[in-house]
Design a protein around this motif. Structure first.
Motif, PDB file in Angstrom:
ATOM      1  N   HIS A 150       0.814  -1.209   0.000  1.00 60.84           N
ATOM      2  CA  HIS A 150       0.000   0.000   0.000  1.00 60.84           C
ATOM      3  C   HIS A 150       0.851   1.265   0.000  1.00 60.84           C
ATOM      4  O   HIS A 150       0.420   2.281  -0.561  1.00 60.84           O
ATOM      5  N   ALA A 151       2.032   1.218   0.559  1.00 61.81           N
ATOM      6  CA  ALA A 151       2.940   2.368   0.479  1.00 61.81           C
ATOM      7  C   ALA A 151       3.306   2.625  -0.985  1.00 61.81           C
ATOM      8  O   ALA A 151       3.347   3.788  -1.427  1.00 61.81           O
ATOM      9  N   GLN A 152       3.542   1.571  -1.737  1.00 64.84           N
ATOM     10  CA  GLN A 152       3.865   1.728  -3.159  1.00 64.84           C
ATOM     11  C   GLN A 152       2.689   2.324  -3.920  1.00 64.84           C
ATOM     12  O   GLN A 152       2.872   3.198  -4.780  1.00 64.84           O
ATOM     13  N   ILE A 153       1.487   1.889  -3.616  1.00 59.90           N
ATOM     14  CA  ILE A 153       0.283   2.442  -4.244  1.00 59.90           C
ATOM     15  C   ILE A 153       0.172   3.930  -3.925  1.00 59.90           C
ATOM     16  O   ILE A 153      -0.078   4.760  -4.807  1.00 59.90           O
ATOM     17  N   ILE A 154       0.371   4.275  -2.657  1.00 60.62           N
ATOM     18  CA  ILE A 154       0.263   5.666  -2.212  1.00 60.62           C
ATOM     19  C   ILE A 154       1.349   6.525  -2.866  1.00 60.62           C
ATOM     20  O   ILE A 154       1.065   7.626  -3.364  1.00 60.62           O
ATOM     21  N   GLU A 155       2.577   6.027  -2.866  1.00 60.43           N
ATOM     22  CA  GLU A 155       3.677   6.794  -3.463  1.00 60.43           C
ATOM     23  C   GLU A 155       3.469   7.006  -4.957  1.00 60.43           C
ATOM     24  O   GLU A 155       3.762   8.090  -5.486  1.00 60.43           O
ATOM     25  N   LYS A 156       2.951   6.008  -5.641  1.00 62.52           N
ATOM     26  CA  LYS A 156       2.658   6.144  -7.073  1.00 62.52           C
ATOM     27  C   LYS A 156       1.601   7.226  -7.282  1.00 62.52           C
ATOM     28  O   LYS A 156       1.722   8.072  -8.170  1.00 62.52           O
ATOM     29  N   TRP A 157       0.569   7.215  -6.464  1.00 60.72           N
ATOM     30  CA  TRP A 157      -0.481   8.226  -6.564  1.00 60.72           C
ATOM     31  C   TRP A 157       0.075   9.606  -6.231  1.00 60.72           C
ATOM     32  O   TRP A 157      -0.225  10.574  -6.942  1.00 60.72           O
ATOM     33  N   LEU A 158       0.863   9.703  -5.180  1.00 53.94           N
ATOM     34  CA  LEU A 158       1.448  10.993  -4.806  1.00 53.94           C
ATOM     35  C   LEU A 158       2.293  11.574  -5.945  1.00 53.94           C
ATOM     36  O   LEU A 158       2.277  12.784  -6.168  1.00 53.94           O
ATOM     37  N   ALA A 159       2.984  10.719  -6.650  1.00 54.39           N
ATOM     38  CA  ALA A 159       3.820  11.185  -7.769  1.00 54.39           C
ATOM     39  C   ALA A 159       2.966  11.820  -8.861  1.00 54.39           C
ATOM     40  O   ALA A 159       3.428  12.720  -9.565  1.00 54.39           O
ATOM     41  N   THR A 160       1.720  11.381  -8.992  1.00 52.74           N
ATOM     42  CA  THR A 160       0.833  11.980 -10.004  1.00 52.74           C
ATOM     43  C   THR A 160       0.233  13.283  -9.526  1.00 52.74           C
ATOM     44  O   THR A 160      -0.318  14.035 -10.329  1.00 52.74           O
ATOM     45  N   GLN A 161       0.322  13.555  -8.232  1.00 53.03           N
ATOM     46  CA  GLN A 161      -0.274  14.771  -7.653  1.00 53.03           C
ATOM     47  C   GLN A 161       0.708  15.934  -7.613  1.00 53.03           C
ATOM     48  O   GLN A 161       0.319  17.058  -7.368  1.00 53.03           O
TER      49      GLN A 161
END
Length: 163
Positions: A150-161
């Motif tokens: 889930h950290a990887q999912i969150i970090e991937k999303w944060l990179a798009t923000q």
């Protein structure tokens, strides 16, 4: 063959994973934590509630093991996706502070549940399971490995923000 893991090693991995995941969370604003769309319709808060829910299912099983009883399974026959949707619906409207507090509490409870087990128990299958796999990889998959996923999912999303 699955490696043998001591209880101390498992507990260290669990604590290290929790520490790394909560460090990521502490760097985020409440707005970031509650914005939907991180993975599907879920917010980071929903991911946190998801982690707690799966940890609670492990705690139930470990408590049953400790008490020499077979636990009931309220989601028997449901796919993992169906379970995740059920858990999402049950938690999506909960306040962020409640979800964060529960995550901290449940993470301590799962540590305590593992502490009550012996090295032999964590390297053996659950007595009522048809699986011959030891339980420690299942615990790992619902704690530190789950945090990392889930950290990887969150970090991937944060990179798009990021602008």
């Amino acid at each position: 063959m699955t490696e043998y893991v001591t209880k101390a090693e498992l507990l260290t991995r669990m604590q290290d994973g929790y520490t790394a995941f909560t460090a990521l969370l502490s760097s985020l604003s409440d707005e970031q934590l509650t914005t939907p769309g991180v993975n599907g319709k879920w917010s980071i808060k929903d991911n946190i509630a998801h982690l707690s829910t799966w940890e609670k299912s492990v705690i139930t099983a470990l408590d049953a093991l400790h008490n020499y009883v077979e636990p009931g399974n309220p989601t028997a026959g449901m796919s993992e996706d169906e379970q995740n949707e059920l858990y999402y619906q049950a938690n999506k409207d909960r306040p962020l502070s409640e979800v964060r507090n529960e995550f901290a509490t449940v993470s301590q409870e799962i540590q305590s549940a593992v502490e009550r087990l012996s090295d032999d128990q964590i390297n053996s299958p659950l007595p009522w399971s048809t699986s011959t796999n030891p339980i420690w990889p299942w615990i790992a998959g619902n704690t530190y490995e789950h945090y990392e996923e889930h950290a990887q999912i969150i970090e991937k999303w944060l990179a798009t923000q990021q602008p």
